[in-house]
Design a protein around this motif. Structure first.
Motif, PDB file in Angstrom:
ATOM      1  N   GLN A  11      45.392  10.417  11.012  1.00 48.18           N
ATOM      2  CA  GLN A  11      44.171  10.364  10.193  1.00 48.18           C
ATOM      3  C   GLN A  11      43.029   9.716  10.966  1.00 48.18           C
ATOM      4  N   ARG A  12      43.310   8.663  11.707  1.00 49.83           N
ATOM      5  CA  ARG A  12      42.265   8.006  12.494  1.00 49.83           C
ATOM      6  C   ARG A  12      41.719   8.949  13.562  1.00 49.83           C
ATOM      7  N   ALA A  13      42.632   9.698  14.231  1.00 51.76           N
ATOM      8  CA  ALA A  13      42.179  10.638  15.260  1.00 51.76           C
ATOM      9  C   ALA A  13      41.301  11.724  14.654  1.00 51.76           C
ATOM     10  N   ARG A  14      41.641  12.206  13.461  1.00 54.08           N
ATOM     11  CA  ARG A  14      40.821  13.241  12.819  1.00 54.08           C
ATOM     12  C   ARG A  14      39.444  12.699  12.447  1.00 54.08           C
ATOM     13  N   ARG A  15      39.402  11.475  11.959  1.00 54.73           N
ATOM     14  CA  ARG A  15      38.112  10.890  11.578  1.00 54.73           C
ATOM     15  C   ARG A  15      37.232  10.668  12.807  1.00 54.73           C
ATOM     16  N   ARG A  16      37.849  10.245  13.906  1.00 48.83           N
ATOM     17  CA  ARG A  16      37.070  10.068  15.131  1.00 48.83           C
ATOM     18  C   ARG A  16      36.581  11.412  15.675  1.00 48.83           C
ATOM     19  N   TRP A  17      37.391  12.456  15.540  1.00 48.71           N
ATOM     20  CA  TRP A  17      36.966  13.785  15.943  1.00 48.71           C
ATOM     21  C   TRP A  17      35.752  14.226  15.115  1.00 48.71           C
ATOM     22  N   LEU A  18      35.823  13.965  13.812  1.00 43.81           N
ATOM     23  CA  LEU A  18      34.684  14.286  12.953  1.00 43.81           C
ATOM     24  C   LEU A  18      33.453  13.481  13.350  1.00 43.81           C
ATOM     25  N   HIS A  19      33.668  12.224  13.740  1.00 42.93           N
ATOM     26  CA  HIS A  19      32.558  11.387  14.198  1.00 42.93           C
ATOM     27  C   HIS A  19      31.894  11.992  15.431  1.00 42.93           C
ATOM     28  N   CYS A  87      34.965   5.565  12.648  1.00 39.34           N
ATOM     29  CA  CYS A  87      35.445   5.155  13.972  1.00 39.34           C
ATOM     30  C   CYS A  87      36.778   4.408  13.929  1.00 39.34           C
ATOM     31  N   GLY A  88      37.161   3.883  12.766  1.00 42.94           N
ATOM     32  CA  GLY A  88      38.428   3.163  12.684  1.00 42.94           C
ATOM     33  C   GLY A  88      38.378   1.769  13.275  1.00 42.94           C
ATOM     34  N   VAL A  89      37.204   1.136  13.289  1.00 41.93           N
ATOM     35  CA  VAL A  89      37.031  -0.229  13.779  1.00 41.93           C
ATOM     36  C   VAL A  89      36.716  -1.116  12.578  1.00 41.93           C
ATOM     37  N   PRO A  90      37.288  -2.332  12.493  1.00 43.73           N
ATOM     38  CA  PRO A  90      36.997  -3.198  11.344  1.00 43.73           C
ATOM     39  C   PRO A  90      35.500  -3.355  11.100  1.00 43.73           C
ATOM     40  N   ALA A  91      35.119  -3.312   9.825  1.00 43.78           N
ATOM     41  CA  ALA A  91      33.689  -3.308   9.469  1.00 43.78           C
ATOM     42  C   ALA A  91      32.970  -4.572   9.901  1.00 43.78           C
ATOM     43  N   ASP A  92      33.685  -5.711   9.989  1.00 44.30           N
ATOM     44  CA  ASP A  92      33.002  -6.953  10.336  1.00 44.30           C
ATOM     45  C   ASP A  92      32.674  -7.056  11.822  1.00 44.30           C
ATOM     46  N   ARG A  93      33.067  -6.065  12.616  1.00 46.10           N
ATOM     47  CA  ARG A  93      32.753  -6.083  14.034  1.00 46.10           C
ATOM     48  C   ARG A  93      31.364  -5.522  14.330  1.00 46.10           C
ATOM     49  N   TYR A  94      30.690  -5.006  13.307  1.00 44.16           N
ATOM     50  CA  TYR A  94      29.393  -4.375  13.500  1.00 44.16           C
ATOM     51  C   TYR A  94      28.272  -5.303  13.039  1.00 44.16           C
ATOM     52  N   ALA A  95      27.088  -5.060  13.600  1.00 46.83           N
ATOM     53  CA  ALA A  95      25.891  -5.779  13.178  1.00 46.83           C
ATOM     54  C   ALA A  95      25.241  -5.053  12.011  1.00 46.83           C
ATOM     55  N   ASP A  96      24.475  -5.793  11.234  1.00 44.64           N
ATOM     56  CA  ASP A  96      23.737  -5.222  10.112  1.00 44.64           C
ATOM     57  C   ASP A  96      22.245  -5.246  10.427  1.00 44.64           C
ATOM     58  N   GLY A  97      21.564  -4.223   9.939  1.00 42.74           N
ATOM     59  CA  GLY A  97      20.116  -4.187  10.070  1.00 42.74           C
ATOM     60  C   GLY A  97      19.664  -3.643  11.411  1.00 42.74           C
ATOM     61  N   ALA A 177      42.698  18.777  21.627  1.00 45.34           N
ATOM     62  CA  ALA A 177      43.011  17.668  20.720  1.00 45.34           C
ATOM     63  C   ALA A 177      43.141  16.355  21.482  1.00 45.34           C
ATOM     64  N   ALA A 178      43.787  16.397  22.659  1.00 44.34           N
ATOM     65  CA  ALA A 178      43.942  15.175  23.453  1.00 44.34           C
ATOM     66  C   ALA A 178      42.589  14.677  23.946  1.00 44.34           C
ATOM     67  N   ALA A 179      41.721  15.597  24.375  1.00 40.75           N
ATOM     68  CA  ALA A 179      40.396  15.185  24.850  1.00 40.75           C
ATOM     69  C   ALA A 179      39.580  14.570  23.724  1.00 40.75           C
ATOM     70  N   ALA A 180      39.651  15.178  22.534  1.00 35.66           N
ATOM     71  CA  ALA A 180      38.918  14.627  21.401  1.00 35.66           C
ATOM     72  C   ALA A 180      39.460  13.257  21.017  1.00 35.66           C
ATOM     73  N   ALA A 181      40.803  13.098  21.017  1.00 34.48           N
ATOM     74  CA  ALA A 181      41.397  11.806  20.673  1.00 34.48           C
ATOM     75  C   ALA A 181      41.031  10.749  21.706  1.00 34.48           C
ATOM     76  N   GLY A 182      41.087  11.111  22.991  1.00 33.31           N
ATOM     77  CA  GLY A 182      40.740  10.153  24.030  1.00 33.31           C
ATOM     78  C   GLY A 182      39.274   9.748  23.977  1.00 33.31           C
TER      79      GLY A 182
END
Length: 419
Positions: A11-19, A87-97, A177-182
């Motif tokens: 699921q994470r790989a598919r979401r990153r591919w969509l990203h 992206c599958g990265v914890p939300a608190d790792r990002y800046a706001d604004g 698929a491997a290239a998109a996942a990587g």
């Protein structure tokens, strides 16, 4: 457990591919501008020409345009919103604004260029490679395909070679698929570094949390002092009136009438104070929506006589000096300090006389309160101490000091505030 982990990774790989595909879609306007520029320089003519030179030239021209567009304030909030969701990265790792400062803008430009540049390549491969791979896999079963340009390209002059198209097409799909996942994993690795908070963002977040904590503490003090005082005063007056009435036919009805009058004044005044405190709560929401105006100033020293009168007949007020030039903030905080002092006296020495003195004649404002300690010490409350802590906080906000404690059978509170 292993099956759940594999499903989560998929699921994470598919979401990153969509990203990445979203990044490719955002790159399209920049690629079209690049196609016009490169096509005009090479004389290639049409916008969607099949020339690889024009396609990759347009890609190379579009990337600097992407970096420039990322300098606009909306770039980082938009990138963070997409990365948080996909992206599958914890939300608190990002800046706001929006990005503040050259370094934060440069990191945002780097992320935006990386996202759109990698997304354009993966999106192009996603659109082109699956149909090509399926066509290659269908070569052994389709005479029309074997006679087409694809068949001649594949080299079907050797019959056995046509069956190699099946694993070749499958490997193409797996490679995609491997290239998109990587590529998605690479973006996820870089997201906290390029979209994470800068030192200025962390400082702003810390200041915002401190302001919110101070706002909560202020509301807690106001509610504690206004509502807590009212409940204590009403309880004390009602208890005194009941004890007098329990005395029978010779009850002092004048005292009962005075106690009921004090209860009425206290509750009427507290309704107004409670409305003011609720106005502070509404003010935060209105400020977030762009509203203006607050609940106005709270009660001050002009309401002190009413406060003392509602506390009962055994409270004496003495004022030395002129209170007219008192600043509004000092007037409001002094009122709350006296109010909380009366509340403490009612709770811990109910029925004892209380003296309240305000001295405005010296370089320091002085508020002092005294009441005899009861013969029987009060039972300590498990959650007590908030009142004196609130008095100390109010005094410190004005640059003053607060001292409280027993001495010679008397409880004394002294607050000094510089002018």
């Amino acid at each position: 457990m292993r099956r759940c982990a594999v499903a989560l990774l998929g699921q994470r790989a598919r979401r990153r591919w969509l990203h990445l595909i979203v990044g490719g879609a955002l790159f399209m306007p920049f690629w079209m501008v690049g196609s016009v520029v490169v096509g005009a320089l090479l004389g290639a003519g049409g916008l969607f020409t099949g020339s690889l030179a024009v396609q990759f030239g347009a890609y190379a021209v579009g990337l600097p345009l992407v970096a420039v567009a990322a300098l606009f304030p909306l770039a980082r909030p938009m990138s963070v919103a997409a990365a948080r969701a996909l992206c599958g990265v914890p939300a608190d790792r990002y800046a706001d604004g929006p990005a503040q400062g050259p370094a934060a803008r440069a990191r945002t430009a780097g992320w935006f260029t990386l996202h759109l540049g990698a997304g354009a390549l993966v999106s192009g491969a996603t659109l082109a490679l699956p149909p090509f791979a399926v066509s290659v896999m269908a070569l052994p079963f389709s005479p029309a395909l074997r006679e087409s340009e694809l068949g001649r390209l594949w080299g079907l002059d050797r019959p056995w070679w046509s069956w190699a198209a099946l694993p070749a097409g499958l490997l193409m799909l797996l490679a995609l698929a491997a290239a998109a996942a990587g590529t998605g994993a690479l973006l996820a690795l870089q997201a906290p570094r390029l979209l994470g908070p800068s030192p200025a963002d962390r400082l702003a977040a810390a200041e915002r949390r401190a302001a919110e904590a101070e706002s909560r503490n202020r509301l807690a003090r106001e509610l504690h002092d206004s509502v807590g005082h009212a409940l204590s005063a009403v309880t004390l007056q009602a208890g005194a009136a009941r004890r007098v009435l329990d005395g029978g036919a010779g009850a002092d009805l004048a005292f009962v009438r005075e106690a009921l009058t004090a209860i009425e004044e206290t509750t009427r005044r507290t309704v107004g104070e409670l409305d003011w405190v609720l106005g502070l709560l509404r003010q935060a929401g209105e400020a977030g929506e762009g509203g203006a105006g607050g609940p106005g100033p709270g009660p001050g020293l002009d309401a002190l006589e009413s406060l003392v009168r509602g506390a009962g007949p055994r409270v004496a007020l003495t004022v030395s000096g002129d209170l007219a030039p008192v600043p509004e903030a000092l007037s409001r905080e002094a009122y709350r300090i006296v109010q909380e002092g009366l509340t403490n006296a009612a709770r811990h020495a109910g029925g004892e006389p209380v003296s309240v003195r305000l001295d405005a004649r010296t370089e320091e404002w002085e508020i002092s309160m005294e009441n005899p300690l009861p013969a029987r010490p009060p039972v300590a409350r498990p959650n007590g101490g908030r009142g004196l802590r609130g008095i100390g906080e109010r005094a410190r906000l004005l640059g003053g000091t607060a001292e409280a404690g027993p001495a010679d059978g008397v409880w004394r509170l002294v607050v000094r505030i510089p002018r």
